[in-house]
Design a protein around this motif. Structure first.
Motif, PDB file in Angstrom:
ATOM      1  N   VAL A  42       4.435 -23.469  22.577  1.00  0.00           N
ATOM      2  CA  VAL A  42       3.418 -22.418  22.728  1.00  0.00           C
ATOM      3  C   VAL A  42       2.089 -22.911  22.152  1.00  0.00           C
ATOM      4  O   VAL A  42       1.027 -22.733  22.761  1.00  0.00           O
ATOM      5  N   ALA A  43       2.135 -23.581  20.996  1.00  0.00           N
ATOM      6  CA  ALA A  43       0.916 -24.095  20.366  1.00  0.00           C
ATOM      7  C   ALA A  43       0.224 -25.136  21.250  1.00  0.00           C
ATOM      8  O   ALA A  43      -1.007 -25.143  21.363  1.00  0.00           O
ATOM      9  N   ARG A  44       1.020 -26.017  21.883  1.00  0.00           N
ATOM     10  CA  ARG A  44       0.430 -27.011  22.781  1.00  0.00           C
ATOM     11  C   ARG A  44      -0.263 -26.346  23.969  1.00  0.00           C
ATOM     12  O   ARG A  44      -1.333 -26.782  24.403  1.00  0.00           O
ATOM     13  N   GLY A  65      11.574 -21.919  27.733  1.00  0.00           N
ATOM     14  CA  GLY A  65      12.205 -23.204  27.472  1.00  0.00           C
ATOM     15  C   GLY A  65      12.627 -23.834  28.783  1.00  0.00           C
ATOM     16  O   GLY A  65      12.362 -23.293  29.867  1.00  0.00           O
ATOM     17  N   PRO A  66      13.333 -24.967  28.712  1.00  0.00           N
ATOM     18  CA  PRO A  66      13.680 -25.700  29.923  1.00  0.00           C
ATOM     19  C   PRO A  66      14.850 -25.127  30.711  1.00  0.00           C
ATOM     20  O   PRO A  66      15.146 -25.599  31.811  1.00  0.00           O
ATOM     21  N   ASP A 130       7.697 -23.179  34.857  1.00  0.00           N
ATOM     22  CA  ASP A 130       7.332 -24.543  34.489  1.00  0.00           C
ATOM     23  C   ASP A 130       5.926 -24.584  33.893  1.00  0.00           C
ATOM     24  O   ASP A 130       5.293 -25.635  33.808  1.00  0.00           O
ATOM     25  N   ASP A 131       5.441 -23.432  33.432  1.00  0.00           N
ATOM     26  CA  ASP A 131       4.077 -23.343  32.908  1.00  0.00           C
ATOM     27  C   ASP A 131       3.844 -24.245  31.696  1.00  0.00           C
ATOM     28  O   ASP A 131       2.756 -24.827  31.565  1.00  0.00           O
ATOM     29  N   VAL A 132       4.815 -24.382  30.794  1.00  0.00           N
ATOM     30  CA  VAL A 132       4.624 -25.267  29.636  1.00  0.00           C
ATOM     31  C   VAL A 132       4.358 -26.685  30.123  1.00  0.00           C
ATOM     32  O   VAL A 132       3.396 -27.337  29.700  1.00  0.00           O
ATOM     33  N   GLN A 138       4.206 -31.921  29.072  1.00  0.00           N
ATOM     34  CA  GLN A 138       5.404 -32.196  28.286  1.00  0.00           C
ATOM     35  C   GLN A 138       6.485 -31.172  28.607  1.00  0.00           C
ATOM     36  O   GLN A 138       6.201 -29.976  28.738  1.00  0.00           O
ATOM     37  N   THR A 139       7.715 -31.656  28.700  1.00  0.00           N
ATOM     38  CA  THR A 139       8.855 -30.771  28.908  1.00  0.00           C
ATOM     39  C   THR A 139       9.071 -29.948  27.643  1.00  0.00           C
ATOM     40  O   THR A 139       8.999 -30.491  26.539  1.00  0.00           O
ATOM     41  N   PRO A 140       9.340 -28.650  27.771  1.00  0.00           N
ATOM     42  CA  PRO A 140       9.576 -27.844  26.572  1.00  0.00           C
ATOM     43  C   PRO A 140      10.830 -28.303  25.819  1.00  0.00           C
ATOM     44  O   PRO A 140      11.767 -28.835  26.414  1.00  0.00           O
ATOM     45  N   LEU A 141      10.816 -28.088  24.532  1.00  0.00           N
ATOM     46  CA  LEU A 141      11.927 -28.453  23.661  1.00  0.00           C
ATOM     47  C   LEU A 141      13.189 -27.702  24.073  1.00  0.00           C
ATOM     48  O   LEU A 141      13.164 -26.486  24.273  1.00  0.00           O
TER      49      LEU A 141
END
Length: 161
Positions: A42-44, A65-66, A130-132, A138-141
């Motif tokens: 979220v911060a990124r 998340g993924p 896939d918004d992150v 970067q793929t979400p954690l």
């Protein structure tokens, strides 16, 4: 921005004790699926939006998340990350709510968490985006990565600290 449940909120704060003591994730989520997202993801996204806000004005981003899975799946992810068998134990909302109040959590927060649990049971957190990745590259954690990263919190040695 509309993040789903935060990994740190439910899973780092509300599950370590039961994972350490009984090898169980004890939450009132039923069979509902969820797609928790890490605060760092979220911060990124926020940093990316603030670096160039103009193209994002008026847009809505769903941060997930993924994967969106039920708690039995995530218990398997805990197991893989921690190297021991972790299971999911569905529990009723009201006794869980009472335990949170006894821990000293504010009533308004407990009411919010209980509502979130009810929404999980109803499948309202079963969503993917896939918004992150689209906004950060970067793929979400994943849950497994998150638990591995915080493994000390979920182990017996954390009790002594």
């Amino acid at each position: 921005m509309r993040p789903t449940v935060l990994l740190e909120g439910f899973f780092l704060i509300l599950t370590p004790e039961s994972v350490r003591e009984t090898n169980q994730i004890r939450l009132p989520f039923g069979e509902g699926k969820t797609s928790p997202v890490a605060v760092e993801d979220v911060a990124r996204v926020i940093a990316a939006l603030l670096a160039n806000p103009q193209p994002h004005i008026g847009k809505i981003y769903h941060l997930t998340g993924p994967q969106s899975e039920n708690m039995d799946f995530y218990a398997q992810e805990y197991s893989k990350a921690l190297g021991r068998t972790i299971t999911y134990q569905d529990i009723p909302v009201e006794p869980w709510r009472d335990v949170l109040l006894k821990r000293g959590l504010p009533a308004h927060l407990v009411n919010h968490l209980a509502t979130m649990a009810d929404l999980h049971r109803a499948g309202r957190y079963d969503r993917m985006s896939d918004d992150v990745f689209a906004l950060t590259g970067q793929t979400p954690l994943s849950m497994r990565e998150f638990v591995r990263k915080n493994a000390a919190t979920f182990t017996d040695s954390a009790k002594a600290a």
